[in-house]
Design a protein around this motif. Structure first.
Motif: not given
Lengths: 649, 216
Positions: B90-98, B202-211
């Motif tokens: 959660q702390q990492i920025h989503h761009e870095d995670l991507l 990671y992707l599920k996390l990002l999806k919930c976060r971004i979308v």
């Protein structure tokens, strides 16, 4: 029960090896599926158990039972204390763990951070101690001796908590009032962070009636509500839900049981489910079969049988046994039919019903033939027979009075005997020439039909030079005549396209009556004196045709008729067909008309078909010679247009 | 498609139902939501296949061999510093995670290719393992393409150098000694299962976060 101590030494060694193998397998499958580090290799040998079953600990050693992570953020491990043998302090069990971090094993085993939170005989690792996708190994020690070990990764041991907050709502009730649908809803386990998407859960719902023992399972769903269909209103149900991480195989615990009490059925509802009325069906089936049986029995009785199934008359010919026909005895059949024919005369007698034929032909030569041929030939044989001369009687005899019949009923024919002359009216007159020739060539005995011949009045159409009452002699004597007739075509005329079948030999060959155009104009037949002489003696019965003169001399007709008839120039002499106009002109002369019946109005051999009305009707072009109040006999099937007009309104 | 099969086997994901740009379209812009949906479906599918493949291999070849007693497998992607728990993720920025996701995916291109080749060469190569390996390799490539599209939308302009971990396990896959070779396979499949789970998470996390703005 055997204990370790009681076993002999070799057995212990044997067991060690066996158990080391099975234990490592069991650890892998039953607990977490992780991999053991190399340093544990020695440890596996120290794991000695007899009959290591899951959960059983007969030897008294503590062992791990389960490690699980409910939400992928923490995890805990549980073990069982073994049966204590002797005086060992049971409280000295310890758990140590090690995890690989930053690509290196930290060689120290750390002790469990929390022995309490997860209950007794457990170790709880909170989120700070939990790393996902990192291998862990834990070991259990009792008084310093390692008693158990296992390795795993946290994502492999995820088993979520049960869902909470189950409730249900009524969706609808069926029309019968027996069944209902409900919607069950719940909340995901509170510690699972589905909102942020860290863990994705799927749920499985199970339900059953209260007094049943077997749960019904539904397919896993990802949502937190699901409909349950077709619950009976008079029953009570229990529902429970469990969840698992979406990619895992292991489910978590079941939720609490939800008790579903559906509203009671309305008193107007059907009380019983529809059950297939086997009983009624059997009863009615037996009844129906009995009825059929009775009907069948009764139908054996003739009377009822007649009532139900009236017999259809079989086509028969009077006097003719069908066997005769079957056997093919043509002669007998012919004779029988001939006998029948004798009855014919009174049928026809003097009534001169002349076939008046109108011929509308522009091109006399080919048109008529072609069109008529097409019309005639295109029809069924049966049809043509019917059209051209449907018999009244059911003899198959074709009458020779139908000149246009090309396909006669060969089998039954013989018709051209004397009686056929009676039906002369239809005769289309053939060629004078031929006949005249025939007269000269008379070879055969005159038939006895001479006398009746004289009776034929208006057989013939008033064709100028042509007409001949065709007397078809059915006797075989004509056959010979016919052939020579046919053999004298050249000088006089062409052989017409149509040929009338005058007779059929018993052998089955067809004897054609010659039909020839009258091209030579007035045939040399017109020799009154000869005619007279000829008439008496050799009346040509063998051939079917008579010269007009010939016929006339036999008929009490004034020769002037003949002359007069000849004096009508309008006729197309070359054509065997007589145009309507020409004929009507004849008709317009009453005198002629009067005479027409008396004189031999030549009936052409052929009738052109004016209209084909139906399979059974042909309207032939016929001259509109009026019949003096005579009802024509349509035995031969010819109906002139005029006659038709009289009939029809 | 999607969901569970009757026998518990996973069904193919419903990728076909997602909208795609018609071929040749220049300015087609699939929404980020659809891109993420598709990516999540793919990653979930890949993880299912990896799990099944690992279980299959374990059942067939690893029984009684004591692979579990051997050293803990070390995956070649361990060098990539990926978040290891929820807080870190959660702390990492989503761009870095991507970018991290991209790195992991790229790191698996080579091993997957060789995995397919070597599984084919295995004696009695079971079709279930081989077919899944082939499928995973293809889907991994597609997922990589999808991720690059997502990165292009989320973080346009910045093009990271292609960093990835090099896999050097090929020689051990080709060892003559059967034990060593099988253990190398076991290791590889275990790592694949783990990494595919990581990517999926990671992707599920990002999806919930971004979308869905952290409100799935």
């Amino acid at each position: 029960m055997r204990t370790w101590r009681t076993m002999s030494e070799p057995w212990r060694k044997c067991f060690r090896m066996l158990l080391a193998e099975s234990l490592t397998n069991r650890l892998d499958k039953g607990i977490g599926g992780g991999a053991t580090p190399a340093i544990l290799g020695r440890a596996s040998q120290s794991l000695q158990r007899v009959n290591p079953g899951p959960g059983t600990n007969p030897s008294g050693k503590p062992q791990f039972t389960k490690c699980r992570s409910p939400e992928l953020e923490t995890f805990s491990c549980h073990w069982t204390e073994g049966v204590h043998h002797g005086v060992k302090n049971p409280g000295s069990i310890q758990l140590f763990y090690i995890r690989r971090s930053t690509q290196e094993w930290t060689q120290e085993w750390k002790e469990c951070p929390d022995y309490v939170s997860a209950g007794e005989n457990s170790c709880y690792f909170n989120s700070s101690y939990t790393s996902i996708w990192i291998p862990y190994c834990i070991k259990l020690t009792s008084n310093g001796d390692t008693v158990d070990q296992k390795c795993f990764s946290v994502e492999e041991i995820v088993q979520p908590d049960p869902p909470i907050g189950l409730n249900w709502t009524l969706l609808n009730i069926s029309l019968t009032g027996i069944h209902a649908d409900i919607q069950v809803r719940w909340e995901p386990p509170p510690n699972a962070d589905v909102q942020k998407g860290w863990i994705v859960l799927e749920y499985e719902l199970q339900y059953k009636e209260v007094n049943e023992s077997q749960w019904k399972m539904m397919d896993p769903v990802l949502s937190t509500s699901v409909p349950v269909y077709s619950l009976r209103l008079d029953k009570e149900y229990e529902v429970r839900v469990r969840s698992r991480q979406r990619n895992s195989e292991k489910y978590g615990e079941f939720s609490e049981v939800l008790y579903v009490a559906l509203p009671q059925m309305s008193p107007f509802a059907c009380e019983e489910d529809f059950q297939f009325p086997w009983f009624l069906i059997i009863i009615f089936g037996i009844f129906g079969l009995t009825m059929i049986l009775f009907l069948f029995i009764f139908s054996k009785q003739q009377r009822i049988k007649m009532l139900i199934l009236p017999p259809v008359p079989v086509p028969k010919i009077k006097g003719i046994d069908s066997d005769l026909l079957k056997e093919g005895k043509l002669e007998e059949v012919n004779t029988i039919l001939a006998i029948h024919d004798n009855y014919k005369p009174e049928f026809y007698n003097d009534d001169s019903w002349v076939e008046f034929i109108e011929l509308d032909i522009d091109d006399p030569d080919e048109k008529t033939e072609g069109s008529d041929t097409d019309r005639l030939l295109s029809n069924d044989h049966e049809k043509s027979l019917n059209i051209l001369g449907a018999k009244d009687d059911d003899s198959g005899r074709t009458s020779c009075y139908e000149p246009d019949i090309l396909e006669t009923d060969f089998n039954a024919s013989d018709v051209c005997d004397g009686t056929s002359e009676v039906a002369q009216p239809q005769r289309l007159k053939g060629e004078i020439d031929l006949l005249c020739l025939d007269q000269k060539n008379q070879s055969n005995s005159p038939s006895t039909d001479t006398a009746p011949n004289t009776q034929q009045p208006g057989v013939i159409l008033a064709k100028e030079n042509k007409p001949r009452p065709l007397l078809i002699s059915g006797t075989e004597s004509t056959h010979q005549a016919a052939h020579p007739q046919l053999s004298n075509p050249s000088s006089l005329a062409n052989i017409d396209f149509y040929a009338q079948v005058s007779d059929i030999t018993p052998a089955g060959s067809v004897v054609l009556s010659p039909g020839q155009k009258n091209k030579a104009g007035i045939a040399p037949c017109d020799m009154p004196p000869e005619v007279v002489s000829l008439c008496q003696a050799n009346f040509i019965m063998d051939n079917a045709y008579f010269c007009e003169a010939d016929a006339k001399k036999c008929i009490t007709v004034a020769p002037h008729v003949e002359a007069e008839s000849r004096g009508e120039p309008s006729f197309n002499q070359e054509d065997i067909y007589i145009t309507t106009e020409s004929l009507t002109t004849v008709a317009g002369q009453p005198g002629t008309a009067e005479r027409a019946p008396s004189s031999e109005i030549p009936v052409p051999d052929y009738t052109s078909i004016h209209i084909v009305q139906s399979p059974r009707g042909l309207v032939l072009n016929a001259t509109a010679l009026p019949l003096p109040d005579k009802e024509f006999l349509s035995s031969c099937g010819y109906v002139s247009t005029d006659q038709l007009n009289k009939i029809l309104p | 498609c999607g969901g569970q099969g009757w026998g518990g086997e996973r069904r193919l994901p419903c990728v076909a139902s997602l909208p795609i740009c018609p071929t040749g379209a220049v300015n087609c812009q699939v929404s980020l939501r659809d891109l993420f949906d598709r990516a999540v479906i793919l990653s979930h599918y890949i993880h299912n296949l990896s799990s099944e493949m690992f279980n299959e291999f374990d059942k067939r070849y690893a029984q009684g061999r004591g692979f579990i007693t051997k050293a803990i497998n070390s995956c070649h992607t361990s060098s990539l510093s990926t978040p290891e728990d929820k807080e870190q993720a959660q702390q990492i920025h989503h761009e870095d995670l991507l970018n991290l996701i991209l790195r992991v995916l790229r790191s698996w291109n080579d091993p997957l290719y060789h995995l397919v080749t070597e599984v084919r060469g295995m004696q009695e190569a079971p079709d279930s393992i081989l077919s899944r390996a082939i499928e995973i390799e293809e889907q991994n490539r597609r997922l990589l393409e999808g991720m690059e599209k997502i990165v292009g939308q989320v973080h346009p302009g910045v093009r990271e150098n292609e960093v990835y971990s090099v896999w050097s396990g090929l020689p051990s896959l080709q060892m003559a000694d059967e034990d060593t070779r099988l253990f190398a396979f076991y290791n590889l499949l275990h790592c694949l299962r783990r990494d595919s789970h990581k990517i999926d998470n990671y992707l599920k996390l990002l999806k919930c976060r971004i979308v869905y703005d952290s409100n799935c």
